[in-house]
Design an enzyme around this catalytic site. Structure first.
Site, PDB file in Angstrom:
ATOM      1  N   LEU A  96      -6.219   6.452  -1.613  1.00 24.99           N
ATOM      2  CA  LEU A  96      -6.749   5.370  -0.798  1.00 24.99           C
ATOM      3  C   LEU A  96      -8.277   5.328  -0.838  1.00 24.99           C
ATOM      4  O   LEU A  96      -8.883   4.283  -1.099  1.00 24.99           O
ATOM      5  CB  LEU A  96      -6.239   5.550   0.637  1.00 24.99           C
ATOM      6  CG  LEU A  96      -6.485   4.463   1.667  1.00 24.99           C
ATOM      7  CD1 LEU A  96      -5.392   4.510   2.725  1.00 24.99           C
ATOM      8  CD2 LEU A  96      -7.841   4.664   2.339  1.00 24.99           C
ATOM      9  N   GLU A 125       0.007   1.762  11.550  1.00 23.69           N
ATOM     10  CA  GLU A 125      -0.782   0.867  12.385  1.00 23.69           C
ATOM     11  C   GLU A 125       0.007   0.336  13.575  1.00 23.69           C
ATOM     12  O   GLU A 125      -0.558   0.082  14.640  1.00 23.69           O
ATOM     13  CB  GLU A 125      -1.311  -0.321  11.561  1.00 23.69           C
ATOM     14  CG  GLU A 125      -2.485   0.017  10.679  1.00 23.69           C
ATOM     15  CD  GLU A 125      -2.056   0.439   9.297  1.00 23.69           C
ATOM     16  OE1 GLU A 125      -0.875   0.797   9.138  1.00 23.69           O
ATOM     17  OE2 GLU A 125      -2.884   0.434   8.380  1.00 23.69           O
ATOM     18  N   ARG A 173       0.737   1.312  -3.867  1.00 22.73           N
ATOM     19  CA  ARG A 173      -0.605   1.549  -4.405  1.00 22.73           C
ATOM     20  C   ARG A 173      -1.060   2.988  -4.205  1.00 22.73           C
ATOM     21  O   ARG A 173      -1.781   3.537  -5.048  1.00 22.73           O
ATOM     22  CB  ARG A 173      -1.585   0.575  -3.731  1.00 22.73           C
ATOM     23  CG  ARG A 173      -3.015   0.633  -4.231  1.00 22.73           C
ATOM     24  CD  ARG A 173      -3.117   0.148  -5.660  1.00 22.73           C
ATOM     25  NE  ARG A 173      -4.513   0.207  -6.103  1.00 22.73           N
ATOM     26  CZ  ARG A 173      -5.090   1.297  -6.597  1.00 22.73           C
ATOM     27  NH1 ARG A 173      -4.404   2.422  -6.705  1.00 22.73           N
ATOM     28  NH2 ARG A 173      -6.345   1.273  -6.997  1.00 22.73           N
ATOM     29  N   TYR A 174      -0.655   3.613  -3.100  1.00 19.97           N
ATOM     30  CA  TYR A 174      -1.203   4.924  -2.765  1.00 19.97           C
ATOM     31  C   TYR A 174      -0.156   6.001  -2.503  1.00 19.97           C
ATOM     32  O   TYR A 174      -0.518   7.141  -2.234  1.00 19.97           O
ATOM     33  CB  TYR A 174      -2.104   4.814  -1.520  1.00 19.97           C
ATOM     34  CG  TYR A 174      -3.105   3.696  -1.594  1.00 19.97           C
ATOM     35  CD1 TYR A 174      -4.098   3.688  -2.579  1.00 19.97           C
ATOM     36  CD2 TYR A 174      -3.054   2.631  -0.711  1.00 19.97           C
ATOM     37  CE1 TYR A 174      -5.005   2.649  -2.677  1.00 19.97           C
ATOM     38  CE2 TYR A 174      -3.967   1.587  -0.792  1.00 19.97           C
ATOM     39  CZ  TYR A 174      -4.931   1.592  -1.775  1.00 19.97           C
ATOM     40  OH  TYR A 174      -5.833   0.562  -1.873  1.00 19.97           O
ATOM     41  N   MET A 211       0.818  -1.206   0.000  1.00 18.15           N
ATOM     42  CA  MET A 211       0.000   0.000   0.000  1.00 18.15           C
ATOM     43  C   MET A 211       0.852   1.257   0.000  1.00 18.15           C
ATOM     44  O   MET A 211       0.514   2.245  -0.612  1.00 18.15           O
ATOM     45  CB  MET A 211      -0.914   0.028   1.232  1.00 18.15           C
ATOM     46  CG  MET A 211      -2.070  -0.921   1.159  1.00 18.15           C
ATOM     47  SD  MET A 211      -3.133  -0.701   2.607  1.00 18.15           S
ATOM     48  CE  MET A 211      -4.397  -1.904   2.252  1.00 18.15           C
ATOM     49  N   LEU A 241     -10.564  -1.464  -2.104  1.00 18.24           N
ATOM     50  CA  LEU A 241     -10.260  -1.416  -0.679  1.00 18.24           C
ATOM     51  C   LEU A 241     -11.425  -0.884   0.142  1.00 18.24           C
ATOM     52  O   LEU A 241     -11.819  -1.467   1.152  1.00 18.24           O
ATOM     53  CB  LEU A 241      -9.022  -0.547  -0.430  1.00 18.24           C
ATOM     54  CG  LEU A 241      -8.606  -0.405   1.028  1.00 18.24           C
ATOM     55  CD1 LEU A 241      -8.048  -1.728   1.542  1.00 18.24           C
ATOM     56  CD2 LEU A 241      -7.578   0.704   1.191  1.00 18.24           C
ATOM     57  N   ASP A 263       7.299  -1.859  10.025  1.00 16.68           N
ATOM     58  CA  ASP A 263       6.589  -0.856  10.801  1.00 16.68           C
ATOM     59  C   ASP A 263       5.900   0.153   9.895  1.00 16.68           C
ATOM     60  O   ASP A 263       6.369   0.460   8.802  1.00 16.68           O
ATOM     61  CB  ASP A 263       7.559  -0.109  11.725  1.00 16.68           C
ATOM     62  CG  ASP A 263       7.778  -0.837  13.034  1.00 16.68           C
ATOM     63  OD1 ASP A 263       6.817  -1.440  13.541  1.00 16.68           O
ATOM     64  OD2 ASP A 263       8.907  -0.805  13.543  1.00 16.68           O
ATOM     65  N   GLU A 284      -1.093   3.439  15.983  1.00 14.55           N
ATOM     66  CA  GLU A 284      -2.301   2.788  16.483  1.00 14.55           C
ATOM     67  C   GLU A 284      -2.012   1.832  17.638  1.00 14.55           C
ATOM     68  O   GLU A 284      -2.717   1.848  18.659  1.00 14.55           O
ATOM     69  CB  GLU A 284      -2.993   2.043  15.338  1.00 14.55           C
ATOM     70  CG  GLU A 284      -4.358   1.496  15.713  1.00 14.55           C
ATOM     71  CD  GLU A 284      -5.131   1.009  14.502  1.00 14.55           C
ATOM     72  OE1 GLU A 284      -6.093   0.250  14.699  1.00 14.55           O
ATOM     73  OE2 GLU A 284      -4.772   1.398  13.382  1.00 14.55           O
ATOM     74  N   HIS A 334      -4.888  -6.530   9.978  1.00 10.63           N
ATOM     75  CA  HIS A 334      -5.884  -5.752   9.245  1.00 10.63           C
ATOM     76  C   HIS A 334      -7.201  -6.505   9.288  1.00 10.63           C
ATOM     77  O   HIS A 334      -7.221  -7.725   9.138  1.00 10.63           O
ATOM     78  CB  HIS A 334      -5.478  -5.612   7.771  1.00 10.63           C
ATOM     79  CG  HIS A 334      -4.416  -4.604   7.512  1.00 10.63           C
ATOM     80  ND1 HIS A 334      -4.620  -3.260   7.670  1.00 10.63           N
ATOM     81  CD2 HIS A 334      -3.147  -4.750   7.073  1.00 10.63           C
ATOM     82  CE1 HIS A 334      -3.515  -2.620   7.341  1.00 10.63           C
ATOM     83  NE2 HIS A 334      -2.609  -3.495   6.978  1.00 10.63           N
TER      84      HIS A 334
END
Length: 415
Positions: free
Chosen positions: A80, A335, A153-154, A64, A86, A332, A339, A266
């Site tokens: 995203l 998240e 991807r983003y 991602m 997604l 890392d 998070e 996830h």
């Protein structure tokens, strides 16, 4: 629990699609500074003058990605939330996506600021790919030299940027050459690996496929294959297990076997459960364990229970020796660093609640990547047989054509 309003995204909701940085000094160095300090050595460009009988080979890590600086956050979020693979938002995706991204940007920028100003996902991805390629050059000389690429991807480097670089480096456009798309999501999901492959297929068509050649398949295009899942590979399992054992060793010996292992993933692929079971087998099931889920996003129902709720419930019951294990991540990112570290562990407010290190620069993990790639190159498969099956009820023509392309003619009938 599903979010009822698609315009509302809780403090943890959005981050299931992001990637970021841990509050450890070595991980917070800017990418270029880390490279200068010797973390990774540069790999020279590869052109089509290979000495190996089947080389050169481009090894493309797909993920991602994440914003390297806070100024990149809005573009990252815009891509995203625009991705229906997604976060399906329905017919209003093109309107809702940018709106949500713009509204979320200030808050997410603050989160990235708290973990060092950006995501380390690019640093770790490029390091892991480069080091893997060095091993491959030794153990697979017939497909050497191996050239490392990263396709996010983003965030930069985006898939189209990677593909353009492939063409500049002498692959494709009549010159042929082999490239392997190596997903860095060990557990397959259409929302993650599937989305990245859809994007790769799109840019392949635009830059050297039928769309770029008047509707005709070009001669001498890049020959693609895919490593699309590797959730129970022994090397991956060993790398996770060693990091867990290292954290278990920080507890008093008489308490060690009672520490609860909370594998956090996830909230997407159920195949994560296979990885958890394999890791616990390696650990001889000495500790109690649970699988929980984080990073829920969007209005649909998601898998639970949530990591944050699980930790708080255990702490409230008096079970305060807990190790969080990010089981679906290969490095890392936000998240883990925000998070888990700055929210979940901070809110638990107990020294017994800890986190196992991410895989990052683990030599065991990098060797596993090389072993997976070596076996893929040796056996010559285009993709796993499992990838040729469409999801039940899937109506996406893009997914269908992408699977046909990567599976090749022999497996196209299965698709």
């Amino acid at each position: 629990m599903a979010l009822r309003n698609p315009l509302f995204y809780g403090r943890r909701a959005w981050s299931g699609a992001a990637t970021s940085v841990r509050p450890v000094a070595s991980n917070l160095l800017p990418y270029n500074q880390t490279r200068r300090s010797g973390l990774a050595t540069a790999v020279p460009p590869v052109t089509q003058d290979a000495t190996g009988s089947k080389g050169p080979t481009a090894m493309v890590f797909m993920n991602m990605g994440g914003p390297s600086t806070t100024s990149e956050v809005e573009d990252f979020l815009s891509r995203l939330f625009a991705d229906a693979d997604l976060i399906p938002l329905g017919r209003l995706q093109s309107y809702l996506g940018p709106l949500i991204a713009k509204r979320r940007t200030p808050k997410i920028q603050k989160q990235y600021a708290e973990i060092g100003g950006g995501s380390p996902i690019r640093k770790w991805s490029e390091y892991q790919c480069e080091e893997m390629c060095k091993i491959l050059d030794k153990i697979s000389p017939e497909t050497a030299p191996h050239k490392p690429y990263v396709a996010f991807r983003y965030a930069a480097p985006l898939t189209e940027t990677m593909y353009e670089q492939l063409l500049k480096d002498g692959f494709g456009r009549g010159r042929g050459g082999r490239a392997v798309a190596f997903t860095q999501y060990p557990q397959y999901s259409c929302s993650t690996t599937g989305s990245s492959l859809n994007e790769l297929w799109k840019w392949r068509n635009r830059l050297e496929g039928k769309r770029a050649n008047g509707g005709q398949e070009p001669v001498g295009a890049i020959e693609w294959s895919v490593i699309d899942r590797w959730q129970t590979h022994p090397g991956l399992v060993e790398a996770f297990a060693q990091n867990i054992e290292a954290q278990l060793a920080t507890y008093p010996e008489d308490k060690r076997d009672g520490v609860v292992l909370l594998f956090s993933a996830h909230s997407l692929p159920m195949s994560v459960a296979a990885t958890v079971h394999a890791v616990m087998q390696r650990l001889k099931f000495r500790n109690p364990y649970r699988l929980c889920w984080q990073s829920q996003v969007g209005p649909s129902a998601w898998l639970g229970a949530q990591t944050s709720d699980t930790v708080q419930e255990y702490v409230n019951r008096g079970q305060t020796d807990l190790i969080l294990v990010p089981i679906a991540f290969t490095s890392d990112h936000i998240e883990t660093l925000y998070e888990l570290d700055l929210e979940v562990i901070h809110e638990a407010n107990h020294p017994g609640v800890k986190r196992a290190e991410s895989l990052n620069g683990s030599p065991v993990f990098i060797q596993a990547l090389a072993d997976i790639a070596h076996e893929h190159l040796r056996c010559g498969e285009k993709c796993s047989l499992q990838m040729t099956l469409r999801c039940q009820g899937c109506k996406s023509e893009r997914c269908l054509e992408q699977k046909k392309f990567f599976a090749g003619e022999q497996a196209a009938m299965v698709v």
